[in-house]
Structure formats: C-alpha cells, structure tokens
Design a protein around this motif. Structure first.
Motif, short mmCIF file in Angstrom:
data_model
loop_
_atom_site.label_atom_id
_atom_site.label_comp_id
_atom_site.label_asym_id
_atom_site.label_seq_id
_atom_site.Cartn_x
_atom_site.Cartn_y
_atom_site.Cartn_z
N MET A 170 0.82 -1.21 0.00
CA MET A 170 0.00 0.00 0.00
C MET A 170 0.86 1.26 0.00
O MET A 170 0.50 2.27 -0.61
CB MET A 170 -0.93 0.00 1.22
CG MET A 170 -2.00 -1.09 1.20
SD MET A 170 -3.14 -1.00 -0.20
CE MET A 170 -2.47 -2.31 -1.23
N GLY A 171 2.00 1.22 0.67
CA GLY A 171 2.91 2.35 0.64
C GLY A 171 3.47 2.58 -0.76
O GLY A 171 3.54 3.72 -1.25
N LEU A 172 3.86 1.50 -1.42
CA LEU A 172 4.35 1.56 -2.79
C LEU A 172 3.31 2.17 -3.71
O LEU A 172 3.59 3.06 -4.52
CB LEU A 172 4.72 0.15 -3.25
CG LEU A 172 5.26 0.00 -4.67
CD1 LEU A 172 6.66 0.60 -4.77
CD2 LEU A 172 5.30 -1.48 -5.06
N ARG A 173 2.08 1.68 -3.58
CA ARG A 173 1.01 2.20 -4.43
C ARG A 173 0.70 3.67 -4.13
O ARG A 173 0.52 4.49 -5.04
CB ARG A 173 -0.26 1.37 -4.24
CG ARG A 173 -1.34 1.81 -5.25
CD ARG A 173 -2.69 1.94 -4.63
NE ARG A 173 -3.21 0.60 -4.35
CZ ARG A 173 -4.36 0.41 -3.72
NH1 ARG A 173 -5.08 1.43 -3.29
NH2 ARG A 173 -4.79 -0.82 -3.48
N ASN A 174 0.62 4.03 -2.85
CA ASN A 174 0.28 5.41 -2.49
C ASN A 174 1.30 6.39 -3.03
O ASN A 174 0.94 7.49 -3.48
CB ASN A 174 0.17 5.54 -0.97
CG ASN A 174 -1.24 5.30 -0.48
OD1 ASN A 174 -2.02 6.22 -0.31
ND2 ASN A 174 -1.58 4.03 -0.27
N ALA A 175 2.58 6.04 -2.97
CA ALA A 175 3.61 6.93 -3.50
C ALA A 175 3.42 7.12 -5.00
O ALA A 175 3.57 8.24 -5.52
CB ALA A 175 4.99 6.36 -3.21
N THR A 176 3.07 6.05 -5.69
CA THR A 176 2.86 6.13 -7.13
C THR A 176 1.63 6.98 -7.47
O THR A 176 1.67 7.84 -8.35
CB THR A 176 2.70 4.72 -7.72
OG1 THR A 176 3.86 3.95 -7.42
CG2 THR A 176 2.50 4.78 -9.23
N VAL A 177 0.53 6.75 -6.75
CA VAL A 177 -0.70 7.50 -6.99
C VAL A 177 -0.47 8.99 -6.73
O VAL A 177 -0.96 9.85 -7.46
CB VAL A 177 -1.84 6.95 -6.11
CG1 VAL A 177 -3.06 7.88 -6.16
CG2 VAL A 177 -2.23 5.55 -6.57
N ARG A 178 0.30 9.27 -5.69
CA ARG A 178 0.61 10.68 -5.38
C ARG A 178 1.38 11.33 -6.52
O ARG A 178 1.10 12.47 -6.90
CB ARG A 178 1.42 10.75 -4.09
CG ARG A 178 1.82 12.15 -3.65
CD ARG A 178 2.47 12.13 -2.28
NE ARG A 178 2.91 13.44 -1.88
CZ ARG A 178 4.10 13.96 -2.18
NH1 ARG A 178 4.98 13.24 -2.87
NH2 ARG A 178 4.43 15.18 -1.78
N LYS A 179 2.35 10.62 -7.09
CA LYS A 179 3.12 11.16 -8.20
C LYS A 179 2.27 11.30 -9.47
O LYS A 179 2.46 12.22 -10.26
CB LYS A 179 4.32 10.26 -8.50
CG LYS A 179 5.35 10.20 -7.39
CD LYS A 179 6.13 11.48 -7.25
CE LYS A 179 7.24 11.33 -6.22
NZ LYS A 179 8.01 12.60 -6.05
N LEU A 180 1.31 10.40 -9.65
CA LEU A 180 0.43 10.48 -10.82
C LEU A 180 -0.42 11.75 -10.77
O LEU A 180 -0.69 12.37 -11.79
CB LEU A 180 -0.47 9.25 -10.91
CG LEU A 180 0.18 7.94 -11.33
CD1 LEU A 180 -0.79 6.79 -11.16
CD2 LEU A 180 0.67 8.02 -12.77
N GLY A 181 -0.88 12.10 -9.56
CA GLY A 181 -1.60 13.34 -9.37
C GLY A 181 -2.96 13.41 -10.02
O GLY A 181 -3.39 14.49 -10.47
N VAL A 182 -3.67 12.30 -10.10
CA VAL A 182 -5.03 12.32 -10.63
C VAL A 182 -5.95 12.92 -9.57
O VAL A 182 -6.05 12.38 -8.47
CB VAL A 182 -5.51 10.90 -11.00
CG1 VAL A 182 -6.94 10.94 -11.54
CG2 VAL A 182 -4.57 10.28 -12.04
N PRO A 183 -6.62 14.03 -9.84
CA PRO A 183 -7.40 14.73 -8.82
C PRO A 183 -8.48 13.86 -8.19
O PRO A 183 -9.17 13.10 -8.87
CB PRO A 183 -8.03 15.90 -9.59
CG PRO A 183 -7.14 16.11 -10.76
CD PRO A 183 -6.64 14.74 -11.14
N GLU A 184 -8.58 13.98 -6.87
CA GLU A 184 -9.66 13.38 -6.06
C GLU A 184 -9.58 11.87 -5.92
O GLU A 184 -10.49 11.26 -5.37
CB GLU A 184 -11.05 13.74 -6.64
CG GLU A 184 -11.25 15.19 -6.98
CD GLU A 184 -11.03 16.12 -5.79
OE1 GLU A 184 -11.18 15.67 -4.64
OE2 GLU A 184 -10.71 17.29 -6.02
#
Length: 227
Positions: free
Chosen positions: A138-152
C-alpha cells in the motif's frame, strides 16, 4: 504516423486511470477489512486510522497492539520510499508502463500474502507477514498515486474527498463539478470494505487477499497511461 503520435496512441491503450484508481480503491477497502478485522485491529492501507490506532494501543486500550500497528506504519513508509524511488526511475518514461509495473508488483505481493494465509492461517508469523507485506504494498502504491496526481483519487484516504464533496457542492456554494468522481471514490471504498468484511467473516483471510490480488492483477494488465 509520426513517432510522437504512435507513442500517444500506445499510452492511451487500455482502461483510463480514473477507472483503474477506482478499482484500486475497492482493493484498499478489501485490504483494510482483512487487516482490521483479521489481524488485530490494525490498518495497512489507511495510515490516518493507523496513527489513531497506535495512540489507542499505546494508551493500553484493549484489542489493539503497538507491535502490530508499528509494523504496519514502518512497512508502509518503507513501501512509500520504494515507490518514490521507482517513480524517479520509471516516471520519466512511459506512464502506462510505470503504472502497470507498480500495480503488478502490488498484485504479486498480495498474491504472496494469500499463499501465506492459505498455508499457515493461524501462525503468529503469518499475522506479522500479512501486516508487513500488505502495508509495504500500500505504501508503494500510495507513492505512485501521489506522483500520478489524478485529482480526487488517492485510493486509500477519504477525509478530504468527503470534505470536497460537501464544501464544493451546490449546497456548499460550489459548482459540484467533481462530485461524481468523489462520490464514486467513496462508493468504491465502501464496496471493497463490505466485500472484504463478508469474505473475512465467512471465509477467513486467504480468500479476500486472493480476490484483492486478482483484482490488482487485472488492473495491471488493462491500465492505460491516460487519465
């Protein structure tokens, strides 16, 4: 067809990131159902709740464990650090490849957890393994999602999503433009939590982990690089 046009076409093949991230939000609900209901009241996807749980455990509240919660927090942070590194390595190339590799890694890690839960469901080592590996994923995924920056679409945290849903609604004086996406995120988390709770209650830990692994695997195969 020019090289740039071909690259854009390649990136666009597959399921849009909005749908992929909503699917991962369902997986998050499954994972937190497994961890909270089956691993001693600890979260491995939702770190906001985990910090609160750590406070409960440190105060001696019954039913909570400092070692379990600390393991989750530490492994989540290690996973997030790994996600930050991989984002720097992969983020400058194909977005589609980056997203697919990250989600595929999550699927493999969840699959390992399912195998461990099938093999030794009641062992103490199993509890710590499942906490550590799911938190890392989940940490790995969250870091990636944060970098992707898809709103909301954070895929794991809903506090700001719910705040935006209310404050930016017409009742709150806003336009409500992003309400459908925010609402979908809340519903996705609730669906995942419901499904996870049902599976944990009736079938133990291995089945919901397997469902989460398969779900993440499918998303890894179909994800595109377009929002």
């Amino acid at each position: 067809m020019s090289e740039q046009t071909e690259e854009i076409t390649q990136e666009s093949r597959g399921l849009r990131l909005v749908a992929v991230l909503l699917g991962l939000t369902v997986v998050s609900g499954l994972i937190d159902a497994v961890s909270y209901l089956g691993l001693g009241h600890v979260f491995t996807a939702n770190m906001t709740g985990n910090v609160v749980v750590l406070g409960f455990a440190a105060a001696g509240a019954p039913g909570f464990s400092v070692p379990h919660t600390a393991t989750s927090l530490v492994c989540f942070l290690i996973g997030a650090a790994a996600g930050g590194r991989s984002s720097r390595w992969l983020g400058e190339g194909s977005r589609r490849r980056w997203v697919r590799l990250t989600i595929a890694t999550e699927a493999v890690l969840l699959g390992v957890c399912a195998a461990v839960a099938f093999a030794a469901p009641h062992a103490t080592a199993t509890v710590y393994t499942l906490i550590a590996v799911t938190a890392f994923a989940m940490g790995l995924r969250n870091a990636t999602v944060r970098k992707l920056g898809v709103p909301e679409l954070t895929t794991t945290v809903l506090t700001m999503t719910l705040t935006g849903l209310a404050s930016d609604s017409r009742a709150g004086g806003g336009s409500g433009r992003r309400s459908p996406r925010r609402t979908a995120s809340v519903v996705a988390m609730a669906v995942g939590a419901f499904l996870g709770a049902w599976l944990v209650t009736d079938h133990g830990l291995a089945i919901p982990l397997l469902v989460a692994a398969v779900g993440a695997g499918v998303l890894a195969v179909v994800a595109s690089g377009r929002e």
